[in-house]
Scaffold this motif. Sequence first.
Motif, PDB file in Angstrom:
ATOM      1  N   ILE A 166       0.907  -0.652   0.022  1.00 53.15           N
ATOM      2  CA  ILE A 166      -0.130  -0.009  -0.347  1.00 53.15           C
ATOM      3  C   ILE A 166       0.931   1.424   0.034  1.00 53.15           C
ATOM      4  N   ILE A 206      -8.194  15.619   1.206  1.00 51.06           N
ATOM      5  CA  ILE A 206      -8.253  14.558   0.916  1.00 51.06           C
ATOM      6  C   ILE A 206      -7.994  13.890   0.347  1.00 51.06           C
ATOM      7  N   ASN A 207      -7.231  12.853  -0.024  1.00 48.99           N
ATOM      8  CA  ASN A 207      -7.444  11.934  -1.178  1.00 48.99           C
ATOM      9  C   ASN A 207      -7.188  11.302  -0.781  1.00 48.99           C
ATOM     10  N   ASP A 208      -7.384   9.789  -0.126  1.00 51.28           N
ATOM     11  CA  ASP A 208      -6.030   8.735   0.333  1.00 51.28           C
ATOM     12  C   ASP A 208      -6.898   7.986   1.067  1.00 51.28           C
ATOM     13  N   LYS A 209      -6.897   6.542   0.097  1.00 57.96           N
ATOM     14  CA  LYS A 209      -7.007   5.388   0.816  1.00 57.96           C
ATOM     15  C   LYS A 209      -6.230   4.575   1.537  1.00 57.96           C
ATOM     16  N   LYS A 210      -5.273   5.312   1.717  1.00 53.50           N
ATOM     17  CA  LYS A 210      -4.543   4.105   1.947  1.00 53.50           C
ATOM     18  C   LYS A 210      -4.489   4.026   3.413  1.00 53.50           C
ATOM     19  N   ARG A 211      -5.087   5.517   4.437  1.00 52.46           N
ATOM     20  CA  ARG A 211      -5.733   5.518   5.957  1.00 52.46           C
ATOM     21  C   ARG A 211      -6.479   4.088   6.100  1.00 52.46           C
ATOM     22  N   LEU A 212      -7.791   3.762   4.465  1.00 54.11           N
ATOM     23  CA  LEU A 212      -8.704   2.525   4.817  1.00 54.11           C
ATOM     24  C   LEU A 212      -7.959   1.306   4.951  1.00 54.11           C
ATOM     25  N   MET A 213      -7.313   1.718   3.967  1.00 54.05           N
ATOM     26  CA  MET A 213      -6.401   0.365   3.385  1.00 54.05           C
ATOM     27  C   MET A 213      -6.105  -0.246   4.879  1.00 54.05           C
TER      28      MET A 213
END
Lengths: 159, 159, 159, 159, 159, 159, 159, 159
Positions: D18, D145-152
């Motif tokens: 990720i 915010i544009n960030d899927k890493k926190r979700l992953m």
Amino acid sequence: MAKFKLDEIDHQILDMLIENTRVPFTDIAKKLLISAGTVHVRVKKMEDAGIIKGSSLTLDYRKLGYSFIAYVGVFLQNTSKTSFVLERINEIPFVTVAHVTTGKFNIFCKIRARNTEHAKDVIFMLDDIEGVYRTETMISLEESINDKKRLMHSIFNEL
Amino acid sequence: MAKFKLDEIDHQILDMLIENTRVPFTDIAKKLLISAGTVHVRVKKMEDAGIIKGSSLTLDYRKLGYSFIAYVGVFLQNTSKTSFVLERINEIPFVTVAHVTTGKFNIFCKIRARNTEHAKDVIFMLDDIEGVYRTETMISLEESINDKKRLMHSIFNEL
Amino acid sequence: MAKFKLDEIDHQILDMLIENTRVPFTDIAKKLLISAGTVHVRVKKMEDAGIIKGSSLTLDYRKLGYSFIAYVGVFLQNTSKTSFVLERINEIPFVTVAHVTTGKFNIFCKIRARNTEHAKDVIFMLDDIEGVYRTETMISLEESINDKKRLMHSIFNEL
Amino acid sequence: MAKFKLDEIDHQILDMLIENTRVPFTDIAKKLLISAGTVHVRVKKMEDAGIIKGSSLTLDYRKLGYSFIAYVGVFLQNTSKTSFVLERINEIPFVTVAHVTTGKFNIFCKIRARNTEHAKDVIFMLDDIEGVYRTETMISLEESINDKKRLMHSIFNEL
Amino acid sequence: MAKFKLDEIDHQILDMLIENTRVPFTDIAKKLLISAGTVHVRVKKMEDAGIIKGSSLTLDYRKLGYSFIAYVGVFLQNTSKTSFVLERINEIPFVTVAHVTTGKFNIFCKIRARNTEHAKDVIFMLDDIEGVYRTETMISLEESINDKKRLMHSIFNEL
Amino acid sequence: MAKFKLDEIDHQILDMLIENTRVPFTDIAKKLLISAGTVHVRVKKMEDAGIIKGSSLTLDYRKLGYSFIAYVGVFLQNTSKTSFVLERINEIPFVTVAHVTTGKFNIFCKIRARNTEHAKDVIFMLDDIEGVYRTETMISLEESINDKKRLMHSIFNEL
Amino acid sequence: MAKFKLDEIDHQILDMLIENTRVPFTDIAKKLLISAGTVHVRVKKMEDAGIIKGSSLTLDYRKLGYSFIAYVGVFLQNTSKTSFVLERINEIPFVTVAHVTTGKFNIFCKIRARNTEHAKDVIFMLDDIEGVYRTETMISLEESINDKKRLMHSIFNEL
Amino acid sequence: MAKFKLDEIDHQILDMLIENTRVPFTDIAKKLLISAGTVHVRVKKMEDAGIIKGSSLTLDYRKLGYSFIAYVGVFLQNTSKTSFVLERINEIPFVTVAHVTTGKFNIFCKIRARNTEHAKDVIFMLDDIEGVYRTETMISLEESINDKKRLMHSIFNEL
């Protein structure tokens, strides 16, 4: 709201000034077959009556780096704050027009900004005025018409 | 959208013309300690560059019997009709401003009319344009600010 | 916002990496008839210039139990709280995107959740942030397009 | 929608990928004290199961001249046209995301464009699709915010 | 949310009870060619599993003087008050249904009242709950469908 | 809309049946110190008068795999199509309630579905009915109250 | 709400008074072939029963300088303030009608004013009442129908 | 819109007639210390000038079985149909007021009906008029103010 009475000569003078405010009075006089003094007197009379309030340059804001136009609707916490808020709005040079309106909004503004970021700053300035409850923005994608000359000619023709 | 480069002298000339478009070039020259010819050349240059697009009279529409201002939002049947509808709108002199906008409306107009009845006529003219699906009107109760001079000064100060 | 200048080779490198970020530089080099070192140098240069900010996995959230997507519009009590609220939002991992927007909402978010109940919890987290006045939710019934590759190719083709 | 079972090792592999999709498998192997072959097998397994669908570059669109982001809500004439319209939307590379939604809109899109004019063109492309009845646009003033890493990470931590 | 497994016999029992909850178990037994004891055991099992939660009379509210139906959308000051407000709503017998919802409203209720005046009283009761910010009412002119039996049969047919 | 006259005994019988429609008449008789025949006669009388229209099971839809509830507002092309559209809606078993309403919508429905995808199918069925112009959906995050018993008791207490 | 019983003679008397409240009772008597005393008695009886509550002049407000009509929707901070706000509204003579309403607004008023400025003053009076949260105004461009006589005749014909 | 000039005596006559249109002229004359003939002449003059357009009974509609009041906003397919639709509306006696309006609706009506069902019929009559696109209804829960006398007195006091 009594209307000031303008005669045919006044209309013709206004019709020429509308097209170019810098046209010399001698040119107007020549065209209308009257003296330059008469032109001067009549323009003065219309200024004194408050019909002519001044003149303004038409600039190309796009070329000056101000290509962003938006309409911002302002909701107030209470309409008793209307004057106060309008005074604060008046301190923001990027707001070129503001109306007290019926319908959804209490005050409706037109703003010009350099770009999206600058627009955000201007909108936040409006939002942060004491007494402003919320704002809603509508962005112009293209200024297609901005021309009062047609209206002015129409008014003088119908009088 | 490259910005035209204006120098300090250009700004000062514009700053004076903004206040009064009819100020003689000799007055500007005297104030700025340059020759009237220089003023003439620079104004000409800014006109050629399209920065100065012209000048317009500021009239008191209220005194001329046009005290009614409204904003009219136009919904189109389809945005492919935008140009066609704008051309039709352009034939109505009582529409002084029109923008293609984002958000609720396709086109957003400012109108000036004599009174409520006249406004109804103008709104119906807009409604009857082929391709217009519906309109929504917001009426101005008071034009509180209508002044681009603050913006112009602000632009020239920041440059 | 000056654009970084990319040449034809850069575009072709990006075009290959867009399809598969794990493609070995030697493969790219072979295809473009350049050395692997050149590929390395150019990728490094685009990273330093901030054009390539990183890479991310494309996961199937549905298979991971996160099939619920919604858009949440946030109304603030006052836009002066925007930064504060965004920091709080940033602490909620289920919010994957957030924009400051014009129009109806102050902030507009995209959330991913496990199901309706979980979505309710996430929405309530947003609602409970100090300075948030109200939220409005729009639920996705189907994510039909989520693909930036077409855009990337289009950008490199037009450059 | 049965969840694929991932074990602790899978999570740790994903957690490293990720952050950087280009990290060599040997590095992952060293960190997790397993063989590179194991990493390879497990990544392959997750790809075959469809959990890892691919990888994508994170570019700085602003630096590439695409600083304008907007959300466009699309109203259809009839939902039976949903698939047809989505196919047409899929041909417009500037639309990066599209959802079939509940609530006000039938389809909700995210677009990226070069500037206001370009955005207008993209919106008009959407408006002109057969079966589209009307669109409504909300413009992003700032992508915060544009960030899927926190979700992953959150997903792998909770599993 | 694991589904309880029902077999064909269970479905047929439910199918008969749906039509008339007071049908004697001996009648059901005769029809399905099983013993009344089996019917009893299976109904008991479905009650214990929580599938059958009870039974209710279908009354003609119109004949009982309660012909007025309305839907009331409730906006809360803050969603943290949701549980508190729902408890208060639960004390008003004229609210027969209440949902926490997405979209415009926080809570959405169905009310039955004797007439317009009574409805006003009920709406004011809702409005006066601490934490309720505003309500919006939609009045039913005709209850055209109110029938879960079709759904129940459909569920048992598809299982 | 004359009200049917119910006496104290009728109310007490209804009060017991409301709690459990399957309670034997002999139990009711014992509790109210009347004969089972009297209970039978009075229940029959209330059925004949149309006050008792039947009885229905209360099932746990969540356990049956139907955990998704939504309200769908339907806009018609023309209200003359109301009856036709209601007949079509009546063929969709997943619509459990439908009202002709004032305000924004022409018809307002409650639907139950298995999940988001199924809800989409049901909404599309509604959308595709001839004469339906558009629908708008509000999703339930939690069914907090669904209980007519409080109302029934309240009615019988006040009579 | 029991209806007072009016007979055929009552209807005919009302039918004549509706057209002209000043018609002498002797004229009515002559037309209906009854005594003037009978007319007097019956009118008295209808006044005592509260059916006839009085009579009012129909003035031409336009000729009296009151050509501006608007509808103003009032949002309250809380419906518990309804009575208080209605009392304050009742002190503003320019509000001729006010209803407690369902839907968007809490109170809905009709106002008559001299012109746009005066309307602004009246709207601000409403806005400034303690407990009023916000107002929204809809302006009449033309009063096309204002006539209860058709309704009155229709009522007496159907009785 | 020139105002008709009324003197002090006219105002006092109107002030008395407003309270009771059936007050005998001799009573007015006695009170104002003028002759009954003068009263007659002045009333006649105000009728001829169109200031007094007639008189109407104030009935208690509730007692006559018409307790249901609603406001109905009408959207037209095109404003060119305004006159046609108004003529059709004029044939429905249950519509007592209709305005051409700005804002959301094209035509705004007030209706009186017997009850919810009857209101539905009236709303459907409006909906079924050719050229009507949609209607939206707002129901009155209580008619709190319906009184033009305060306005009339206010007008005569200020003149």
